[in-house]
Design a protein around this motif. Structure first.
Motif, PDB file in Angstrom:
ATOM      1  N   MET A   1      18.437  44.162  45.456  1.00  0.00           N
ATOM      2  CA  MET A   1      18.606  43.365  44.233  1.00  0.00           C
ATOM      3  C   MET A   1      19.768  43.894  43.390  1.00  0.00           C
ATOM      4  SD  MET A   1      17.557  40.758  42.628  1.00  0.00           S
ATOM      5  CE  MET A   1      17.625  40.013  41.003  1.00  0.00           C
ATOM      6  N   HIS A   2      19.851  45.228  43.290  1.00  0.00           N
ATOM      7  CA  HIS A   2      20.930  45.827  42.523  1.00  0.00           C
ATOM      8  C   HIS A   2      22.288  45.487  43.125  1.00  0.00           C
ATOM      9  CE1 HIS A   2      18.339  49.137  40.404  1.00  0.00           C
ATOM     10  NE2 HIS A   2      18.057  47.905  40.027  1.00  0.00           N
ATOM     11  N   PHE A   3      22.339  45.419  44.459  1.00  0.00           N
ATOM     12  CA  PHE A   3      23.593  45.081  45.134  1.00  0.00           C
ATOM     13  C   PHE A   3      24.036  43.666  44.761  1.00  0.00           C
ATOM     14  CE2 PHE A   3      25.778  43.499  49.070  1.00  0.00           C
ATOM     15  CZ  PHE A   3      26.934  44.246  48.908  1.00  0.00           C
ATOM     16  N   VAL A   4      23.088  42.739  44.727  1.00  0.00           N
ATOM     17  CA  VAL A   4      23.408  41.352  44.357  1.00  0.00           C
ATOM     18  C   VAL A   4      23.919  41.292  42.926  1.00  0.00           C
ATOM     19  CG1 VAL A   4      22.493  39.027  44.045  1.00  0.00           C
ATOM     20  CG2 VAL A   4      21.693  40.423  45.954  1.00  0.00           C
ATOM     21  N   LEU A   5      23.250  42.002  42.021  1.00  0.00           N
ATOM     22  CA  LEU A   5      23.664  41.995  40.618  1.00  0.00           C
ATOM     23  C   LEU A   5      25.055  42.609  40.442  1.00  0.00           C
ATOM     24  CD1 LEU A   5      20.314  43.008  38.856  1.00  0.00           C
ATOM     25  CD2 LEU A   5      21.376  40.740  38.955  1.00  0.00           C
ATOM     26  N   GLN A   6      25.349  43.652  41.224  1.00  0.00           N
ATOM     27  CA  GLN A   6      26.681  44.259  41.155  1.00  0.00           C
ATOM     28  C   GLN A   6      27.747  43.277  41.624  1.00  0.00           C
ATOM     29  OE1 GLN A   6      26.091  47.837  43.477  1.00  0.00           O
ATOM     30  NE2 GLN A   6      25.971  49.122  41.653  1.00  0.00           N
ATOM     31  N   LEU A   7      27.447  42.553  42.695  1.00  0.00           N
ATOM     32  CA  LEU A   7      28.402  41.556  43.200  1.00  0.00           C
ATOM     33  C   LEU A   7      28.614  40.441  42.185  1.00  0.00           C
ATOM     34  CD1 LEU A   7      27.303  41.161  46.942  1.00  0.00           C
ATOM     35  CD2 LEU A   7      29.351  42.309  46.078  1.00  0.00           C
ATOM     36  N   ILE A   8      27.525  39.963  41.585  1.00  0.00           N
ATOM     37  CA  ILE A   8      27.629  38.878  40.612  1.00  0.00           C
ATOM     38  C   ILE A   8      28.436  39.327  39.395  1.00  0.00           C
ATOM     39  CG2 ILE A   8      26.323  37.455  38.975  1.00  0.00           C
ATOM     40  CD1 ILE A   8      24.117  37.281  41.086  1.00  0.00           C
ATOM     41  N   PHE A   9      28.143  40.539  38.913  1.00  0.00           N
ATOM     42  CA  PHE A   9      28.875  41.023  37.743  1.00  0.00           C
ATOM     43  C   PHE A   9      30.359  41.192  38.060  1.00  0.00           C
ATOM     44  CE2 PHE A   9      30.560  44.261  34.915  1.00  0.00           C
ATOM     45  CZ  PHE A   9      30.198  43.729  33.679  1.00  0.00           C
ATOM     46  N   ALA A  10      30.663  41.765  39.218  1.00  0.00           N
ATOM     47  CA  ALA A  10      32.066  41.920  39.617  1.00  0.00           C
ATOM     48  C   ALA A  10      32.740  40.554  39.720  1.00  0.00           C
ATOM     49  CB  ALA A  10      32.161  42.656  40.949  1.00  0.00           C
ATOM     50  N   GLY A  11      32.006  39.563  40.245  1.00  0.00           N
ATOM     51  CA  GLY A  11      32.548  38.212  40.354  1.00  0.00           C
ATOM     52  C   GLY A  11      32.818  37.593  38.999  1.00  0.00           C
ATOM     53  N   VAL A  12      31.921  37.815  38.035  1.00  0.00           N
ATOM     54  CA  VAL A  12      32.119  37.291  36.679  1.00  0.00           C
ATOM     55  C   VAL A  12      33.374  37.902  36.052  1.00  0.00           C
ATOM     56  CG1 VAL A  12      31.186  37.264  34.331  1.00  0.00           C
ATOM     57  CG2 VAL A  12      29.702  36.735  36.265  1.00  0.00           C
ATOM     58  N   CYS A  13      33.550  39.207  36.221  1.00  0.00           N
ATOM     59  CA  CYS A  13      34.704  39.903  35.634  1.00  0.00           C
ATOM     60  C   CYS A  13      36.017  39.424  36.257  1.00  0.00           C
ATOM     61  CB  CYS A  13      34.566  41.404  35.819  1.00  0.00           C
ATOM     62  SG  CYS A  13      33.167  42.111  34.919  1.00  0.00           S
ATOM     63  N   VAL A  14      36.061  39.375  37.584  1.00  0.00           N
ATOM     64  CA  VAL A  14      37.269  38.908  38.267  1.00  0.00           C
ATOM     65  C   VAL A  14      37.506  37.433  37.960  1.00  0.00           C
ATOM     66  CG1 VAL A  14      38.310  38.491  40.521  1.00  0.00           C
ATOM     67  CG2 VAL A  14      37.108  40.625  40.094  1.00  0.00           C
ATOM     68  N   GLY A  15      36.422  36.655  37.909  1.00  0.00           N
ATOM     69  CA  GLY A  15      36.543  35.236  37.595  1.00  0.00           C
ATOM     70  C   GLY A  15      37.103  34.989  36.213  1.00  0.00           C
ATOM     71  N   ALA A  16      36.798  35.884  35.266  1.00  0.00           N
ATOM     72  CA  ALA A  16      37.345  35.745  33.913  1.00  0.00           C
ATOM     73  C   ALA A  16      38.870  35.880  33.936  1.00  0.00           C
ATOM     74  CB  ALA A  16      36.727  36.785  32.988  1.00  0.00           C
ATOM     75  N   VAL A  17      39.387  36.741  34.826  1.00  0.00           N
ATOM     76  CA  VAL A  17      40.839  36.871  34.971  1.00  0.00           C
ATOM     77  C   VAL A  17      41.412  35.592  35.585  1.00  0.00           C
ATOM     78  CG1 VAL A  17      42.711  38.178  36.046  1.00  0.00           C
ATOM     79  CG2 VAL A  17      40.693  39.369  35.183  1.00  0.00           C
TER      80      VAL A  17
END
Length: 294
Positions: A1-17
């Motif tokens: 579960m933590h791995f999924v949340l890390q991927l989602i958060f990284a995606g949100v940050c990169v997506g903001a760029v």
């Protein structure tokens, strides 16, 4: 579960760029109905310029703004020599080729001056090993800083466009440039300033991504430009909320695919999404169909 949340958060940050790049593309689309397909080279130039100035002994507080302003200045040159003359030809799409050509020229110039190898980009605020614990999930401090800065810039730009005289002028020129000129709006100045703002946003995005990746090379910005373009089309070209939603959605999908399928398939997903959106809803999620009176 933590791995999924890390991927989602990284995606949100990169997506903001990606959303920030998409917003920069939207600014020029509003005023001239054109896009600078050499935008990726501006991202790269801002990052390389920043590294060069840091290497010359300049403090980061000076080097970073100058690198970003370099991108804004180059965007003015792009408008003057690669877009404006071709717009005078009527409905010519030659600006697509000319802006791509300018981008390739910048890549070649940087390769000649600095070499084609990757250049190390120093840590400006946080190190790559700095993490914050959020509900048991280890989150990179660099990603947090990028997310915060990207969202702040987008909100500030949206408020500026809605509430300032320049923002209202941009919208007037976007609606009808001839009518705006008759109303006394300096259309040419508005267009140039929109290109400067687009270049500045591109430069900021380039520095932020270089901070995360830790390196920059002459081909560094091309994929970012393509992903920003996909985000803009996904959300609806010229729509700020659409750029944000499109960028974040694209970033999250990319990271999930990279985490569970293959990192090599990440960018391929962007093109797949682009094709699906163009086939199902060409105007994007938040875009509107445009009609031309004849």
């Amino acid at each position: 579960m933590h791995f999924v949340l890390q991927l989602i958060f990284a995606g949100v940050c990169v997506g903001a760029v990606y959303a920030l790049i998409a917003m920069g593309l939207s600014l020029t689309f509003w005023t001239t109905r054109t896009l600078n397909f050499g935008q990726g080279s501006l991202l790269m130039t801002a990052s390389v310029g920043t590294v060069a100035m840091l290497g010359a002994g300049m403090p980061a507080a000076v080097a970073v703004p100058l690198g970003v302003l370099l991108a804004g200045g180059l965007m003015v040159i792009a408008e003057r020599i690669a877009i404006r003359p071709l717009l005078k030809a009527g409905d010519s799409m030659g600006w697509v080729v000319s802006t791509l050509g300018l981008g390739i020229f910048l890549q070649g110039f940087v390769s000649t001056v600095f070499g084609s190898q990757a250049i190390a980009f120093p840590s400006l605020v946080f190190d790559s090993m700095d993490f914050v614990d959020l509900a048991g999930v280890q989150v990179s401090s660099q990603y947090l800083a990028v997310l915060g800065l990207s969202l702040t810039l987008m909100v500030a730009m949206e408020l500026f466009l809605r509430r300032s005289a320049w923002g209202r002028a941009v919208r007037a020129v976007s609606h009808d440039a001839d009518a705006a000129a008759l109303a006394g709006i300096p259309v040419r100045r508005v267009i140039v300033l929109s290109f400067v703002a687009s270049g500045v946003l591109a430069g900021i995005a380039g520095v932020m991504v270089a901070q995360i990746t830790g390196t920059v090379d002459p081909g560094f910005g091309f994929n970012l430009m393509v992903l920003g373009f996909v985000a803009a089309v996904f959300g609806g070209m010229g729509n700020t909320a659409g750029a944000l939603v499109g960028g974040i959605a694209l970033g999250v999908i990319e990271k999930l695919v990279g985490g569970y399928v293959s990192t090599a398939a990440e960018h391929g997903m962007a093109f797949a999404i682009l094709m699906v959106i163009l086939a199902i809803r060409p105007q994007g999620l938040f875009g509107r169909k445009e009609f031309t009176k004849v």
